[in-house]
Design a protein around this motif. Sequence first.
Motif, short mmCIF file in Angstrom:
data_model
loop_
_atom_site.label_atom_id
_atom_site.label_comp_id
_atom_site.label_asym_id
_atom_site.label_seq_id
_atom_site.Cartn_x
_atom_site.Cartn_y
_atom_site.Cartn_z
N PRO A 166 35.33 14.74 79.50
CA PRO A 166 34.28 14.20 78.79
C PRO A 166 35.03 13.90 77.47
CG PRO A 166 33.63 16.45 78.94
CD PRO A 166 34.63 16.27 79.88
N PHE A 167 34.83 13.04 76.47
CA PHE A 167 35.08 13.04 75.12
C PHE A 167 33.97 12.97 74.17
CE2 PHE A 167 35.45 8.47 76.29
CZ PHE A 167 34.66 7.97 75.34
N LEU A 168 34.09 13.31 72.95
CA LEU A 168 32.86 13.14 71.89
C LEU A 168 33.71 12.45 70.79
CD1 LEU A 168 30.47 14.26 71.07
CD2 LEU A 168 31.46 16.26 69.95
N LYS A 169 32.89 11.32 70.40
CA LYS A 169 33.33 10.35 69.22
C LYS A 169 32.21 10.30 68.24
CE LYS A 169 35.68 6.43 70.00
NZ LYS A 169 35.72 4.98 70.46
N ASN A 170 32.42 10.35 66.94
CA ASN A 170 31.45 10.17 65.99
C ASN A 170 31.30 8.79 65.64
OD1 ASN A 170 30.90 12.93 65.66
ND2 ASN A 170 32.39 13.34 64.14
N VAL A 171 30.30 8.23 65.79
CA VAL A 171 30.12 6.63 65.47
C VAL A 171 28.58 6.64 64.68
CG1 VAL A 171 29.49 4.55 66.67
CG2 VAL A 171 31.05 6.31 67.84
N GLY A 172 28.84 6.49 63.59
CA GLY A 172 27.75 6.29 62.63
C GLY A 172 27.10 7.44 62.55
N ASP A 208 27.64 24.57 77.71
CA ASP A 208 28.58 25.14 76.73
C ASP A 208 27.78 25.18 75.17
OD1 ASP A 208 30.39 26.09 74.96
OD2 ASP A 208 31.93 24.95 75.94
N ALA A 209 27.51 26.47 74.90
CA ALA A 209 26.92 26.64 73.55
C ALA A 209 27.63 25.93 72.32
CB ALA A 209 26.64 27.89 73.09
N THR A 210 28.92 25.51 72.58
CA THR A 210 29.89 25.08 71.40
C THR A 210 29.40 23.63 71.20
OG1 THR A 210 31.57 24.31 72.80
CG2 THR A 210 31.60 26.63 71.88
N LEU A 211 28.62 22.84 72.27
CA LEU A 211 28.53 21.58 72.40
C LEU A 211 27.82 21.37 70.99
CD1 LEU A 211 28.68 18.59 73.23
CD2 LEU A 211 26.59 19.24 74.56
N LYS A 212 26.40 22.17 70.62
CA LYS A 212 25.63 21.80 69.82
C LYS A 212 26.22 21.91 68.28
CE LYS A 212 21.17 22.65 71.66
NZ LYS A 212 19.98 23.56 71.72
N SER A 213 27.50 22.84 68.22
CA SER A 213 28.15 22.85 67.00
C SER A 213 28.89 21.41 66.73
CB SER A 213 28.77 24.23 66.76
OG SER A 213 29.93 24.11 67.63
N LEU A 215 28.13 18.56 67.88
CA LEU A 215 27.26 17.53 67.33
C LEU A 215 27.06 17.51 66.02
CD1 LEU A 215 24.84 17.55 70.52
CD2 LEU A 215 26.90 16.27 70.20
N GLY A 216 26.96 18.62 65.41
CA GLY A 216 26.51 18.52 63.95
C GLY A 216 25.29 18.03 63.75
N ASN A 217 24.96 17.38 62.85
CA ASN A 217 23.44 16.52 62.53
C ASN A 217 23.40 15.20 63.18
OD1 ASN A 217 25.13 15.26 60.71
ND2 ASN A 217 23.95 15.62 59.02
N ARG A 218 24.25 14.75 63.99
CA ARG A 218 24.42 13.58 64.57
C ARG A 218 23.65 13.26 66.02
NH1 ARG A 218 29.48 13.16 62.23
NH2 ARG A 218 29.71 11.32 60.93
N GLY A 265 19.48 17.82 74.07
CA GLY A 265 19.26 16.86 73.06
C GLY A 265 19.60 15.54 72.88
N VAL A 266 19.94 14.89 73.97
CA VAL A 266 20.46 13.75 74.25
C VAL A 266 19.37 12.60 74.04
CG1 VAL A 266 21.52 12.01 75.88
CG2 VAL A 266 22.47 14.27 75.81
N LYS A 267 19.62 11.82 73.25
CA LYS A 267 18.57 10.63 72.94
C LYS A 267 18.56 9.56 73.59
CE LYS A 267 15.62 8.93 69.21
NZ LYS A 267 15.57 8.68 67.36
#
Length: 355
Positions: A166-172, A208-213, A215-218, A265-267
């Motif tokens: 998987p990858f994580l990308k900040n998009v808006g 993984d508990a680190t995922l929430k960190s 994600l930040g507030n996005r 918390g996936v929306k």
Amino acid sequence: MNTMSEVRKQPDGTIAPTTLEPPSGSCSAAHRPRGDFRLVHISDPHLSRQFYPEHLKSFKLLLKSILASGCDHLVITGDIVSTANETDYTLAREILGTLGFLESSRLTVVPGNHDIFGGPHRAVDILSFPQYIRSVDYQRNLERFRLTFSETFDGVKFLAEDSAFPFLKNVGPYALIGLNSIPPWSIRKNPLGTNGALDEQQRSLFSDATLKSELGNRTPLVAMHHHFNDLQDQSIGGSFWKRVESNTMRMRGRKRALRMFQSAGVKYILHGHIHCNDIWQHGSITLLNGAGAVCDDPHRFLKYNEILTEANQERVRTVTLPIPYQVPSYALPLRHLRYPVNLRSLPASAKLTNA
């Protein structure tokens, strides 16, 4: 005139779609109020110069309309090409690049089964494809997908040491989690390459508990290819097609995956695979299927899904353009695997009717 189906929450917590007209004088991304964000989702264009030249025309028309709408970011959830050959990959890259989408801030892509395995496109392929798929180099084709659209992976955080997924990308306002739901070929679990599953490496991300960190507030949003719905059509004998789907056209472990997504918390889940556009609700998650964008949806007009953040409010809708699908000038003996089915959601879900 464009037609939109908008998702709104009622006071009792239910979701009611309403049909509305598009805003007059749609402004470009550069001229919208600061903080507004328009994310557009499509899937399954199945580009192929040899087999589906009409899809190329439809895809270009759709992308131009998306640009005109003021799109901030486009997500394509797989089956970008139909044959998995280099010629069609080059063509897809050329179209996206020419229209200015081929950069990480503008576009996110994840693979579909046709991007990795191709598929049968002629009647004669039905007999040869089960043997052909055994020889497909899964890892090579997956890497070719990443390299073809390499610019779109710039700046992403890869969450596995030896894989792009998987990858994580900040998009808006979103933390977009890109997943690969295409498992390797298996005589028992994936005989035609059309079934879906998430491997342990991707599943472990959500525990993984680190995922929430990270994600930040996005707002967390998942992009993947496979659907989470049952397939059913009583008029053609639902039990037969359900048996077909159980073996060759399903997302394995889907209930477990939905529980994982909810706990993280996936929306939103953006996906494709089954060729129609639908918006579904499962608990706290909204699922958007964008696979009727350029072909096969019963409503045979170009369309896309949209998540619009405006004045701190989110609106989810399907936009149907007044542009019909382009049609072939000849009739192929066989389209790629497309089952004539209706969708039925998981037991706890409520289907949202699009305009």
